[in-house]
Design an enzyme around this catalytic site. Structure first.
Site, mmCIF file in Angstrom:
data_model
loop_
_atom_site.group_PDB
_atom_site.id
_atom_site.type_symbol
_atom_site.label_atom_id
_atom_site.label_comp_id
_atom_site.label_asym_id
_atom_site.label_seq_id
_atom_site.Cartn_x
_atom_site.Cartn_y
_atom_site.Cartn_z
ATOM 1 N N ASP A 97 -0.308 4.928 0.824
ATOM 2 C CA ASP A 97 -0.541 6.033 2.147
ATOM 3 C C ASP A 97 -0.646 5.818 3.286
ATOM 4 O O ASP A 97 -1.232 4.613 4.369
ATOM 5 C CB ASP A 97 -1.312 6.951 1.642
ATOM 6 C CG ASP A 97 -1.988 7.673 0.572
ATOM 7 O OD1 ASP A 97 -0.229 8.801 -0.165
ATOM 8 O OD2 ASP A 97 -1.792 8.354 0.076
ATOM 9 N N ASP A 132 0.395 -1.318 -0.078
ATOM 10 C CA ASP A 132 -0.105 -0.230 0.196
ATOM 11 C C ASP A 132 1.162 1.178 -0.135
ATOM 12 O O ASP A 132 2.332 1.237 0.138
ATOM 13 C CB ASP A 132 -0.821 0.146 1.314
ATOM 14 C CG ASP A 132 -1.620 0.949 2.074
ATOM 15 O OD1 ASP A 132 -1.776 1.356 0.378
ATOM 16 O OD2 ASP A 132 -1.408 1.546 2.367
HETATM 17 C C1 XBP Z 1 -4.878 6.114 0.874
HETATM 18 C C2 XBP Z 1 -6.018 7.353 0.488
HETATM 19 C C3 XBP Z 1 -5.834 8.977 -0.323
HETATM 20 C C4 XBP Z 1 -5.397 9.152 -0.498
HETATM 21 C C5 XBP Z 1 -5.614 10.502 -1.248
HETATM 22 O O1 XBP Z 1 -4.541 5.701 -0.464
HETATM 23 O O2 XBP Z 1 -7.347 7.437 0.728
HETATM 24 O O3 XBP Z 1 -6.700 8.153 -0.963
HETATM 25 O O4 XBP Z 1 -5.713 10.261 1.249
HETATM 26 O O5 XBP Z 1 -5.174 10.559 -2.080
HETATM 27 P P1 XBP Z 1 -3.954 4.129 -0.391
HETATM 28 P P2 XBP Z 1 -5.989 10.795 -3.542
HETATM 29 O O6 XBP Z 1 -4.257 3.481 1.040
HETATM 30 O O7 XBP Z 1 -4.962 3.287 -0.310
HETATM 31 O O8 XBP Z 1 -2.911 4.641 -0.514
HETATM 32 O O9 XBP Z 1 -6.423 12.577 -3.009
HETATM 33 O O10 XBP Z 1 -4.950 10.478 -4.823
HETATM 34 O O11 XBP Z 1 -6.783 10.238 -3.802
#
Ligand code: XBP
Length: 260
Positions: A11, A9
């Protein structure tokens, strides 16, 4: 060997980027003359909705429903989100983010071992590229054979779509992979695709329900910053290496055999 691919993953797992996303959203709202501001506790709740555009839409429903009257609502949200991506990539490019403990080490070990690397995230390819350029380097991103991002899975986590897409591209079965996640939504998405998952809890996911994960760790650990096992069996070393990941992956096969 039954372990063929390690799927990351982005973020919260590679780095604590949600704080940068939050800052980027707030900068965007200020630029647009909106009186919206997402504090940390409010953002923690909003994070149960994956994806930036989806999060803005939720905010409108919950906090500013008059915006729903806009004829150009979808386009307006798209423009706000585009501006947010610009702010996000600028902050990342300024070098204000560090990878979480053990991430760089595990990515290098995995690459050197010949095990395949992939990404399954709900954020955009633009954001992934910016994060790698500012941390591991753009060359390292090329080690990731398959990158499932927002563009590939229109339905976001906790839906398993992005993981299913990654499995199809890798042409491996779910039981041959291991996913590394930091949130309840990520665990649901990974398990929904049948992929065993290890959790490194992040700042915003503390206290979430990680049921079904192989273990919950503080992070992957480094010699100067050993990790803690928050849920799961004791481990040989608080610095997680590929052999330990392999043992977790093997344990899922033992469970499958018992279920047979
Ligand atoms: C985490 C998320 C992302 C970011 C925002 O994604 O929910 O949406 O918070 O990204 P993951 P965007 O844990 O799957 O990596 O604004 O580009 O949508």
């Amino acid at each position: 060997m039954s372990f063929k691919a390690l799927i990351f993953d982005v973020d919260g797992t590679l780095a604590e980027t949600e704080e940068v996303h939050r800052q980027a959203f707030n900068n965007t709202f200020a630029d647009a003359g909106l009186d919206w501001y997402w504090g940390r506790e409010h953002y923690r709740q909003l994070l149960t909705t994956s994806g930036g555009k989806e999060r803005i839409r939720r905010h409108i429903i919950e906090e500013d429903p008059s915006q729903n009257q806009r004829e150009d609502l979808t386009d307006w949200i798209r423009k706000l989100h585009k501006s947010k991506t610009r702010h996000y990539t600028n902050i990342i490019a300024a070098g204000e983010i560090e990878l979480r403990p053990g991430i760089e080490r595990i990515i290098h070990q995995t690459h050197e071992s010949g095990l395949r690397l992939a990404i399954a995230t709900t954020t955009s390819m633009t954001n992934i590229t910016a994060l790698f350029a500012a941390t591991l380097g753009s060359e390292v991103l090329k080690w990731f054979e398959v990158i499932g991002a927002a563009e590939q899975a229109l339905v976001k986590k906790p839906d398993p779509a992005v993981y299913q897409w990654v499995l199809e591209q890798l042409e491996v079965s779910a039981s041959e992979c291991l996913a590394l996640e930091d949130t309840h939504n990520g665990v649901c998405a990974s398990l929904g695709a049948g992929i065993p998952v290890l959790v490194t809890q992040s700042y915003y996911s503390k206290g979430e329900d990680f049921s079904g994960a192989l273990a919950v760790l503080s992070d992957l650990g480094e010699p100067e910053e050993p990790c803690q096992v928050l849920v799961g069996v004791q481990i040989d070393s608080p610095i997680i290496n590929l052999e330990q990941l392999q043992r977790w992956q093997d344990s899922t096969l033992i469970q499958l055999r018992i279920l047979d």
